[in-house]
Design a protein around this motif. Structure first.
Motif, mmCIF file in Angstrom:
data_model
loop_
_atom_site.group_PDB
_atom_site.id
_atom_site.type_symbol
_atom_site.label_atom_id
_atom_site.label_comp_id
_atom_site.label_asym_id
_atom_site.label_seq_id
_atom_site.Cartn_x
_atom_site.Cartn_y
_atom_site.Cartn_z
ATOM 1 N N LYS A 1 10.532 8.476 -3.016
ATOM 2 C CA LYS A 1 11.134 6.860 -3.309
ATOM 3 C C LYS A 1 11.917 6.810 -4.958
ATOM 4 C CE LYS A 1 11.311 2.444 -2.204
ATOM 5 N NZ LYS A 1 12.478 2.426 -3.280
ATOM 6 N N LYS B 1 5.274 13.966 -2.348
ATOM 7 C CA LYS B 1 4.318 13.207 -3.055
ATOM 8 C C LYS B 1 4.241 13.786 -4.382
ATOM 9 C CE LYS B 1 2.515 10.463 0.817
ATOM 10 N NZ LYS B 1 1.049 10.195 1.738
ATOM 11 N N TYR C 1 4.066 -3.514 -5.004
ATOM 12 C CA TYR C 1 4.786 -2.618 -4.300
ATOM 13 C C TYR C 1 4.968 -1.512 -5.161
ATOM 14 C CZ TYR C 1 8.336 -0.425 -1.656
ATOM 15 O OH TYR C 1 9.100 0.558 -0.845
ATOM 16 N N ARG C 2 5.321 -1.346 -6.234
ATOM 17 C CA ARG C 2 5.309 -0.069 -7.091
ATOM 18 C C ARG C 2 4.064 0.627 -7.116
ATOM 19 N NH1 ARG C 2 7.789 -1.035 -12.787
ATOM 20 N NH2 ARG C 2 9.924 -1.232 -11.893
ATOM 21 N N SER D 1 1.453 0.428 -5.099
ATOM 22 C CA SER D 1 0.990 0.993 -3.817
ATOM 23 C C SER D 1 1.962 2.417 -3.525
ATOM 24 C CB SER D 1 1.387 -0.089 -2.759
ATOM 25 O OG SER D 1 2.699 -0.318 -2.463
ATOM 26 N N ILE D 2 2.951 2.587 -3.807
ATOM 27 C CA ILE D 2 3.664 3.787 -3.502
ATOM 28 C C ILE D 2 3.879 4.629 -4.797
ATOM 29 C CG2 ILE D 2 4.713 2.598 -1.803
ATOM 30 C CD1 ILE D 2 7.309 2.570 -3.538
ATOM 31 N N ALA E 1 4.565 8.270 -4.660
ATOM 32 C CA ALA E 1 5.771 8.821 -3.805
ATOM 33 C C ALA E 1 7.063 8.516 -4.871
ATOM 34 C CB ALA E 1 5.985 8.024 -2.525
ATOM 35 N N ASN F 1 7.896 12.746 3.380
ATOM 36 C CA ASN F 1 7.220 11.928 2.284
ATOM 37 C C ASN F 1 6.748 12.605 1.359
ATOM 38 O OD1 ASN F 1 6.302 10.851 5.616
ATOM 39 N ND2 ASN F 1 7.095 9.203 4.172
#
Length: 328
Positions: free
Chosen positions: A268, A236, A286-287, A289-290, A293, A234
């Motif tokens: 991502k 970041k 969604y974009r 929230s992440i 990443a 993951n």
């Protein structure tokens, strides 16, 4: 149509109204783990997830908040001051509620005590239905198939089929036991590095033959030219990791990776909007929230080059960008 499909097709949100957040988080954790898990280990995972999501309530000017946010702030202060870990008895009661509904399965020993917990054929449908209710449509990843496919892709590009050792690194206290067990199939030795300070609560089975790496004064304990592959599942942009920035971490990894070894960054990939107003609103949520990443190919290449890696390449895999950096 099977009896199971018959039931799922007639499921209503009201049928799931008594599911608690703890129970929903537990179902999701079981899906991610992918195999029977020791009941207490599941408790540790769920409790860590709940505690890690607490808000930072340090606000310099409380009067600057709108009235409704002040009320939320005051509520959270009271809650955090009295908040304690989820009790095992309460958690086990949650699991019993799920088992009675057929959403999970208990595996008992010869004395009739629950030893492990696993998913049933209904588990994935329950989580998927809840997501569909709130976001119109949702896809629950099959983590095992994703791991298998990504591993095969990396093997093909790197030429490495089995490793002397591998290190998995997480920038948080939350580690993915599913991946640790997966890495055991890929290498003679597995090392893990995270912000987690104590691992004793995990079952001996999950951490059997696993070495715990440490960071001291911004240096990873392992010696130079020691690890064959490091994976960051993951990756970041902004991290809180022993007072180090992500490039500092990559430079340390470059030091401990042996010549011919490599680092694998999983991030991502950016994704476009659809020109559909409803779908785009969901994608924007969604974009956001992440966002920490999401990387471009250029950003991953620049990170790898800055840290000293060479012959770097970026792979696209099912919406993810995989950065491969090599040590000559």
């Amino acid at each position: 149509m099977s009896n199971q499909d018959f039931l799922i097709d007639r499921l209503r949100i009201g049928d799931l109204i008594d599911l608690s957040m703890v129970e929903i988080i537990s179902l999701n954790a079981l899906l991610e783990y992918g195999k029977p898990i020791v009941r207490y280990t599941l408790y540790v995972i769920v409790n860590e997830y709940i505690q890690s999501k607490k808000l930072n309530l340090e606000i310099e000017d409380l009067n600057s908040l709108p009235h409704h946010e002040k009320k939320l702030y005051q509520y959270l202060q009271i809650k955090n001051n009295h908040d304690t870990d989820l009790s095992t008895s309460s958690f086990y009661n949650n699991l019993s509620n799920l088992e009675k509904k057929g959403f999970i399965k208990f595996n008992e020993n010869n004395k009739g005590r629950v030893e492990t917990v696993e998913i049933t054929s209904l588990t994935r449908y329950v989580i998927k239905y809840l997501l569909q209710y709130f976001m119109d449509s949702a896809v629950i990843p099959d983590f095992v198939k994703f791991d298998e496919g990504l591993t095969q892709k990396i093997k093909e590009r790197s030429g490495k089929t089995y490793l002397e050792n591998i290190m998995a690194l997480w920038f948080s206290e939350y580690i993915q036991l599913r991946l640790i067990n997966w890495f055991k199939n890929l290498a003679n030795e597995v090392f893990i590095l995270s912000r987690k300070k104590k691992y004793e609560e995990y079952s001996k089975t999950d951490l059997e033959n696993v070495h715990i790496a440490k960071v001291h004064k911004k240096m990873i304990r392992e010696p130079n030219n020691f690890i064959e592959m490091v994976a960051i599942p993951n990756y970041k942009k902004e991290i809180h990791f022993y007072n180090m920035e992500r490039i500092d971490v990559l430079k340390e990894l470059y030091r401990i990776i042996k010549p011919g070894g490599m680092v694998v960054l999983v991030a991502k990939a950016p994704f476009p909007l659809t020109q559909d107003i409803a779908a785009d609103e969901l994608l924007k949520i969604y974009r956001e929230s992440i966002s920490n990443a999401i990387f471009t190919k250029e950003e991953l290449i620049n990170d790898l080059e800055t840290a000293g890696f060479s012959n770097n390449e970026i792979l696209n895999y099912r919406g993810m960008l995989i950065g491969l950096g090599y040590v000559e």
